[in-house]
Design an enzyme around this catalytic site. Structure first.
Site, short mmCIF file in Angstrom:
data_model
loop_
_atom_site.label_atom_id
_atom_site.label_comp_id
_atom_site.label_asym_id
_atom_site.label_seq_id
_atom_site.Cartn_x
_atom_site.Cartn_y
_atom_site.Cartn_z
N HIS A 155 0.83 -1.22 0.00
CA HIS A 155 0.00 0.00 0.00
C HIS A 155 0.87 1.27 0.00
O HIS A 155 0.42 2.31 0.48
CB HIS A 155 -0.96 0.04 1.20
CG HIS A 155 -1.68 -1.24 1.44
ND1 HIS A 155 -2.92 -1.50 0.88
CD2 HIS A 155 -1.35 -2.36 2.15
CE1 HIS A 155 -3.30 -2.72 1.25
NE2 HIS A 155 -2.37 -3.26 2.02
N GLU A 289 9.77 8.27 -17.00
CA GLU A 289 8.40 8.72 -17.26
C GLU A 289 7.96 8.36 -18.68
O GLU A 289 6.82 7.96 -18.92
CB GLU A 289 8.29 10.23 -17.05
CG GLU A 289 8.40 10.62 -15.58
CD GLU A 289 8.52 12.12 -15.40
OE1 GLU A 289 7.57 12.84 -15.75
OE2 GLU A 289 9.58 12.58 -14.93
#
Ligand code: ARG
Length: 460
Positions: A155, A289
């Site tokens: 998480h 990216e």
């Protein structure tokens, strides 16, 4: 004049001419088309369907076209629609009637099926080679950081201690599966469609095993309709490439996070980072990216061809001309991404102190604290609750578990003793996770050796 102009009373409309043509993108298949035609011509000669002289003249003519294309001396034209008719037209212009015999017992549906399949098949080893290089880079980096403790996350919350080597080897294992997926796909696609004819085979006594063998296939495809209709090999490749890009994209996302000031676990080399036009301080992970961004593009390529193929009846339909651009794009994109990604990982600077500092906050040794009590006889669920309360108390006081004195610990449980500090020491917590597949050095060593053996078996 079109090769197929016989039954037509008019010239093709100029808009249709351009709309219909695929030469802009299928000229990339020139080599496969010419080699396919050579194999077909030799087979026609060997089976006595055309004469030995014609065979020789065709093969020589095709060879000269191949050389001229590679020397940049050949101009293809949309008037000849695609690579298949461009090559045939040039051949006939060069050698006369023999050129007109080349298309005996075959169709363009045949040609496009075999050309495209060879192209796709032959790109797979290129991609595998790039992935093997990436695996080598990962092993090299991992070897240096087997003792480097970092927080493992779930998480995106700090969870349990791992080593940086363990984290890198997780990706190495994913890339190994990507490689075997590509190998499976290459093996399955290696059957030859040539000789399917337009769709229904041919009445000529052709030898499909000869052409299959000459073009490096294991066997001819068993059914002629399937031969000219199927593009599942291209879809399978793009599925494998999509999964591979998903892996690269997740890795990219982590590189992006790790480069941020919030993490600062790594710093990319200047040669693999970019700056900002306005903010003088910026050093951006553009490579990572872009890899993440290009993943969407490869998924799109897969979706595009899946959608093209979903409703078309057997056998060939012109819709299928739309197969090539997405596949070329997916292959080009992947072949661009892997080497730059590898180089970025190869040259990154790892910052172990920052990883260790992050590991020290977030109670990632809480499970080990509970395990300590469990090993002393407390049922795990109770040990879990006791530790949870300690974590809550520490959080309120801005402390870590290690900061608590033995007396403070004993108020929670009499089972705590001085040896607890050993048990919750982060280096120990990582080092003692020696279960198969865990982050202990013995296990990361095993993993690195396994990946190295995997790479060596494919002898890079
Ligand atoms: N250019 C076509 C393609 O890329 C191959 C030719 C088959 N065309 C045809 N009308 N039968 O799919």
């Amino acid at each position: 004049m079109k090769l197929w102009s016989g039954r037509f009373g008019k010239e093709t409309d100029a808009l249709v001419n351009d709309f219909n043509a695929s030469i802009q993108f299928d000229q990339r298949l020139y080599k496969e088309d010419i080699t396919g035609s050579m194999a077909h011509a030799k087979m026609l000669g060997a089976c006595g369907i055309i004469s030995a002289e014609d065979t020789e003249s065709i093969v020589k003519g095709l060879q000269s076209i191949l050389e001229d294309v590679e020397a940049g001396k050949v101009e293809f034209t949309a008037d000849n629609e695609d690579i298949h008719m461009n090559v045939e037209t040039i051949l006939t212009a060069r050698i006369g009637d023999a050129g007109k015999r080349l298309h005996t017992g075959r169709s363009r549906n045949d040609q496009v099926a075999v050309d495209f399949r060879m192209y796709v098949r032959d790109q797979i080893p290129v991609i595998i080679g790039q992935l093997l290089e990436l695996e080598t880079v990962l092993c090299r980096q991992a070897k240096q950081y087997q003792n480097t403790v970092m927080p493992g996350y779930t998480h995106l919350q700090r969870a349990q201690p791992i080593s940086f080597a363990q984290h890198l080897m997780a990706y190495a294992n994913m890339f190994s599966r990507d490689i075997t997926r590509l190998e499976d796909c290459a093996a399955r696609m290696n059957e030859c469609p040539l000789g399917s004819g337009a769709l229904a085979g041919t009445t000529y006594p052709i030898d499909r095993w000869q052409t299959a063998k000459a073009l490096g296939f294991d066997a001819p495809m068993s059914n002629s309709l399937d031969g000219v209709s199927d593009r599942d090999y291209a879809l399978e490749l793009m599925s494998a490439l999509s999964v591979l890009m998903m892996h690269l994209s997740r890795f990219s996302e982590e590189v992006i996070l790790w480069c941020s000031w919030e993490f600062k676990f790594i710093e990319l080399d200047d040669a693999y980072s970019t700056g900002s036009s306005i903010m003088p301080q910026k050093k951006n992970p553009d490579v990572a990216e872009l890899v993440r961004g290009k993943t969407g593009r490869v998924y799109g390529d897969l979706m595009s061809l899946l959608t093209t193929m979903k409703g078309i009846p057997l056998a060939y339909n012109k819709d299928m001309q739309e197969d090539k651009e997405p596949v070329f794009d997916a292959i080009d994109t992947v072949e661009m991404c892997i080497p730059v990604f590898s180089a970025m990982i190869d040259t990154m600077r790892v910052l172990p102190e920052n990883m260790r500092r992050a590991a020290g906050r977030g109670f990632i040794n809480a499970t080990d604290c509970a395990d300590y009590l469990t090993k002393k006889g407390m049922p795990f669920r109770d040990a879990y609750t006791v530790t949870g309360r300690l974590v809550a108390a520490c959080t309120a006081q801005g402390k870590t578990l290690e900061d608590l004195t033995i007396d403070e610990l004993k108020t929670s449980s009499e089972l705590f003793d001085e040896d607890v500090y050993e048990a919750i020491n982060l280096e120990n917590c990582m080092a003692l996770r020696a279960s198969y597949g865990g982050p202990a050095v013995s296990e990361t060593t095993r993993q690195i050796e396994a990946i190295e053996a995997f790479v060596a078996a494919r002898n890079i």
